[in-house]
Each structure stands twice: as structure tokens, then as C-alpha cells.
Scaffold this active site. Sequence first.
Site, mmCIF file in Angstrom:
data_model
loop_
_atom_site.group_PDB
_atom_site.id
_atom_site.type_symbol
_atom_site.label_atom_id
_atom_site.label_comp_id
_atom_site.label_asym_id
_atom_site.label_seq_id
_atom_site.Cartn_x
_atom_site.Cartn_y
_atom_site.Cartn_z
ATOM 1 N N GLU A 68 -17.730 7.121 4.113
ATOM 2 C CA GLU A 68 -17.128 6.720 2.850
ATOM 3 C C GLU A 68 -18.007 7.214 1.710
ATOM 4 O OE1 GLU A 68 -16.090 2.538 2.819
ATOM 5 O OE2 GLU A 68 -15.225 2.740 4.814
ATOM 6 N N GLY B 223 -24.956 -1.925 5.967
ATOM 7 C CA GLY B 223 -23.761 -2.766 5.952
ATOM 8 C C GLY B 223 -22.562 -1.877 6.172
ATOM 9 N N CYS C 151 -18.594 -0.018 9.445
ATOM 10 C CA CYS C 151 -18.814 0.680 10.720
ATOM 11 C C CYS C 151 -20.101 0.288 11.440
ATOM 12 C CB CYS C 151 -18.794 2.185 10.493
ATOM 13 S SG CYS C 151 -17.142 2.778 10.117
ATOM 14 N N ARG D 225 -16.925 -4.378 2.789
ATOM 15 C CA ARG D 225 -17.040 -4.966 4.132
ATOM 16 C C ARG D 225 -18.499 -4.971 4.589
ATOM 17 N NH1 ARG D 225 -12.143 -1.715 6.999
ATOM 18 N NH2 ARG D 225 -12.957 -0.081 5.646
ATOM 19 N N LYS E 250 0.837 -1.204 0.000
ATOM 20 C CA LYS E 250 0.000 0.000 0.000
ATOM 21 C C LYS E 250 0.875 1.259 0.000
ATOM 22 C CE LYS E 250 -4.138 -0.009 2.268
ATOM 23 N NZ LYS E 250 -5.065 0.041 3.413
HETATM 24 P P1 NAD Z 1 -8.900 0.165 7.015
HETATM 25 O O1 NAD Z 1 -8.901 -1.302 7.191
HETATM 26 O O2 NAD Z 1 -9.305 0.735 5.690
HETATM 27 O O3 NAD Z 1 -7.423 0.722 7.308
HETATM 28 C C1 NAD Z 1 -6.646 0.313 8.383
HETATM 29 C C2 NAD Z 1 -5.187 0.439 7.965
HETATM 30 O O4 NAD Z 1 -4.367 0.228 9.119
HETATM 31 C C3 NAD Z 1 -4.759 -0.610 6.929
HETATM 32 O O5 NAD Z 1 -4.139 0.032 5.847
HETATM 33 C C4 NAD Z 1 -3.750 -1.487 7.697
HETATM 34 O O6 NAD Z 1 -2.712 -2.008 6.873
HETATM 35 C C5 NAD Z 1 -3.217 -0.495 8.702
HETATM 36 N N1 NAD Z 1 -2.576 -1.092 9.896
HETATM 37 C C6 NAD Z 1 -2.987 -2.164 10.608
HETATM 38 N N2 NAD Z 1 -2.128 -2.381 11.636
HETATM 39 C C7 NAD Z 1 -1.188 -1.421 11.581
HETATM 40 C C8 NAD Z 1 -0.047 -1.092 12.361
HETATM 41 N N3 NAD Z 1 0.280 -1.831 13.427
HETATM 42 N N4 NAD Z 1 0.701 -0.047 11.997
HETATM 43 C C9 NAD Z 1 0.392 0.697 10.919
HETATM 44 N N5 NAD Z 1 -0.679 0.447 10.132
HETATM 45 C C10 NAD Z 1 -1.457 -0.600 10.460
HETATM 46 O O7 NAD Z 1 -9.780 0.764 8.176
HETATM 47 P P2 NAD Z 1 -10.694 2.083 8.154
HETATM 48 O O8 NAD Z 1 -11.966 1.826 7.458
HETATM 49 O O9 NAD Z 1 -9.854 3.239 7.726
HETATM 50 O O10 NAD Z 1 -11.034 2.213 9.703
HETATM 51 C C11 NAD Z 1 -10.057 2.574 10.655
HETATM 52 C C12 NAD Z 1 -10.744 2.883 11.971
HETATM 53 O O11 NAD Z 1 -11.592 4.028 11.812
HETATM 54 C C13 NAD Z 1 -11.661 1.775 12.476
HETATM 55 O O12 NAD Z 1 -11.606 1.743 13.873
HETATM 56 C C14 NAD Z 1 -13.034 2.225 12.014
HETATM 57 O O13 NAD Z 1 -14.059 1.717 12.847
HETATM 58 C C15 NAD Z 1 -12.930 3.722 12.188
HETATM 59 N N6 NAD Z 1 -13.816 4.477 11.301
HETATM 60 C C16 NAD Z 1 -13.998 4.085 10.021
HETATM 61 C C17 NAD Z 1 -14.825 4.846 9.186
HETATM 62 C C18 NAD Z 1 -15.068 4.402 7.766
HETATM 63 O O14 NAD Z 1 -15.994 4.901 7.151
HETATM 64 N N7 NAD Z 1 -14.261 3.507 7.205
HETATM 65 C C19 NAD Z 1 -15.441 6.000 9.667
HETATM 66 C C20 NAD Z 1 -15.205 6.392 10.981
HETATM 67 C C21 NAD Z 1 -14.382 5.612 11.805
#
Ligand code: NAD
Length: 431
Positions: free
Chosen positions: A152, A254, A257, A324, A39
Site C-alpha cells: 500500500e 502494523g 498484512c 488496519r 463501493k
Molecule cells: P480489502 O478489505 O481492502 O478488500 C476486500 C474487498 O472484498 C472488500 O471491498 C469487500 O467488500 C470485498 N468482498 C468481501 N466478500 C466478497 C464477496 N463474497 N464477493 C465480492 N467481494 C467481496 O482487502 P485487501 O487489503 O485488498 O486484501 C485482500 C487480500 O489480499 C487479503 O487476503 C490480503 O491479505 C491480501 N493482500 C493484501 C495486501 C495489502 O497491502 N492490502 C497486499 C498483499 C496481499
Amino acid sequence: MADREPIAVIGTGYVGLVTGVGFAQLGNDVWCVDIDADKIARLERGEVPIHEPGLSEAIVANRDRLHFTTELAPALEHARLAFVAVGTPPTYSGDADLSAVNAVVEAMPASDNHALVMKSTVPVGTGAAVKRTFAEQGKGFSYVSCPEFLKEGTALADFMSPDRVVVGDDGNWAGDAVVDLYEPLGAPLVRTDIASAEMVKLASNAFLATKISFINEIANVCEETGADVVEVAKGMGFDQRIGSAFLRPGIGFGGSCFPKDVTALKQLAGNSGYHFQLLNAVIEVNELQKRRVIGKLEQGLGGLVGKRVALLGLAFKPDTDDMREASSLVLAGRLKAAGAEVVVYDPVAMDEARKLIVDAKFTDSAIEAVDGVDAAVIVTEWPEFAEIDWVVAASAMRGNLVIDGRNHLDRDAVESAGLVYEGVGRGAPAE
Ligand code: NAD
């Protein structure tokens, strides 16, 4: 702009990348860290690993301020604030899996001058636990909870114009620094303690999910009674105490979140000795809502064995490639199990979908997808599906059933092409 604070963002997924790019747009230098080397390599080459409107352009425009790395140390050399945006998926029990968060906490060096700013959605009590870990390990890190509310599909716009910014902290330099970072956005600020900030996020998502399940149940009663839920929702939405947002019935929520956050709050309550009855119903209604589509198909087609069904839209919502917990996964699985053939199409999520949907025919357009099918189901309300020429579609289809799982289509256009239209909660068919 020159004196904007440099920051690190750990985890460059939907939230981390958008947060990093958003702050770069505000003039901050941003070190984006991810353990996924592929990535990071793609981002360095200028490729954007997710579909999010406006994100590629914003990365190009702010390229000088964006730094991509797999290493934490160089990022923390430049930045004292480390935003954490790693995933917190559900475990088998429904609790949030905090292993990625804990890995980040463990990887932090000893420092009195840094702060961990939690963007990931975590159970209430996580901040207190992380602070205990830092104290036990003598790391001296400060802790701030700054939950993220972006959606998103409109993520960058949401980052730039948030409804509110929530900062939970102990009232030290780190909380002040996070408030300063968001100050140019001019959003209402809720500055509070860490546990309350954590709960704001979970409670907000649980409330929105409740609104969706509520209107879905109203839609189901409308189907029994002949009322039209679209009219009902319009009439309800003008009441300012209710509001019109999230009153669109469909085939269930779905995404990454709502399902996990609702379950995580239910689990959190249960683990604390409280039985959150309402959320049980919200989750159950959501599951049943997906099954109702299968029921409608069974009824309309006289059984599913050997029937061919097109699923139009696979992403959990439009303008994203995120699959997801998408409703399409449940529908494809149920249809296959019931003996139907499944044909699928999505404008952007096909690569992600191929990893998750097996034994379906993947096609390159909506019209190709409906070719020879007995029924077509609108699963995701992509704008292009509103433009489908139903006369052309009708001549390509083997059967005549169109299930509009998002009340997205022009009913007259579908029916005047000689097809049978069935929306969600749209009342009894004309007598
Ligand atoms: P995601 O899976 O798209 O991204 C997570 C990233 O973290 C991945 O790229 C992964 O490789 C990286 N990662 C994992 N372990 C790591 C580490 N130890 N060091 C560095 N990088 C690491 O997840 P997301 O959708 O961006 O969600 C992230 C958080 O935000 C979650 O807790 C989610 O609930 C919250 N959130 C998501 C949204 C949404 O719409 N996607 C909105 C609000 C809050």
C-alpha cells in the site's frame, strides 16, 4: 492490445482494485465485482474509495476497459479467469478467516471453462481444499494460486513492476493463461505447485516482519549502549547478504498484512504440529515496541495523568488511509487508559481514524495538533512532518518533548528549537 484476455476480479479493495486497474492499464477488459454496493456505486461515479497514489488517474485513463458490478454472473460471462481478492482477516484464534473466500467459492457456477485465481493471502492447503469443494460440487473450475506482493502506498507501481510473479497451479490451461497475463511486465516468474505458492507469500511476509523486529531489538540495545541504530543499519545494509531494505527501526509494524500473516503462519505451523518459536518472538517484540513509546512518554513527562499528547500520523504507513492494525490505535488506547488526553492528526486517514479512535481531539494540521500539548509523537512518517517548523511548534506546545517514532525528523531542527528530541535507537543523549 485487442487480444488481451478479459478477466474478472472479485473484491475491489486495496488488492482487487489495484489488480483490476493494473490489468486494465495493460489492455485487459476487467470486470470488478464487489458485494459492497456502495463501493461499486462510487466507483461507477468515478470516485475512488481508497487513497492510493496514481490510482484515480489510472482509473480515469482506463475507464473504457473497467466495468464495476455487484453481480458475479455477468463478469463470468465475459471472463474465464476470476481473480479473488477478498479479505482474509484474522479470527480470534489468529487463523485466517476464510469466510469471504468460501462465500466466493460457493457462489461460483458449475463450469469446466473457468478458473479461480487466488490473490488473497490464504493458509497453505486452501487451494487443495477449494479444489476438493469444486470437485464435490461438480463445478469443474480450475484453480491457480497467484499471491500478491504489492505494498500500500506504492501499490500500482508495484503491480506494474513486481519483483517476481508467483504462479502455483496443476500445470493446466489456467496457469498458462495467468502467466500470459503477467508476461508484459517482464518480471521473474516462479511457476510452482499450489502449496508452495501459498507458502511463498506467508514466508515472505514473515521474513520481512522478522527483519523489522530484529532491527527494533538492535535499536533498543543501541539505546542502552550509546550506539546509533541509523549508523548501524547503514553499515549492515551494505552487506549484500543482508540488504538495506526493512532495516528501519520504529514503533512496530502494523497494517492489514504483516500482523495477520505472521500470526496466520504461526497458527498454520501450530495446527500442523510445529511450534514456530521465532515467530512468537517477532510478534512479542512488535507489541513491546509500541509500549516502549508509552514508557518514554511516562518517563519524559513524569507520568501521564492529565498530560496532553499529540499523535502525528495515524495510518499504518504513509501514502495510505489504511488504519488496519495501525500502531496509532494501540498508542491512543494506552494513552487514554493511562489518563492522558490525546490529540490526533493525519493528512489522509482522518475519516477512517474517526471510526476507530474514540475520545481523542481531531485536528486539521500538525501545528494545530501540537497546540498546548506536553509531548508530540511522530507515529507515521508522512513527508509533511519532516517540514514542520519546530520553532513555531515549540512556541505552541505546553511541554517540550518530541518522540520521533520513525526516526523521520531532523534532530538538529527539533533540538535547536529548544525541544527535547527522542528517536528510536539513536544512542545516549550527549553528556
Ligand atoms: P480489502 O478489505 O481492502 O478488500 C476486500 C474487498 O472484498 C472488500 O471491498 C469487500 O467488500 C470485498 N468482498 C468481501 N466478500 C466478497 C464477496 N463474497 N464477493 C465480492 N467481494 C467481496 O482487502 P485487501 O487489503 O485488498 O486484501 C485482500 C487480500 O489480499 C487479503 O487476503 C490480503 O491479505 C491480501 N493482500 C493484501 C495486501 C495489502 O497491502 N492490502 C497486499 C498483499 C496481499
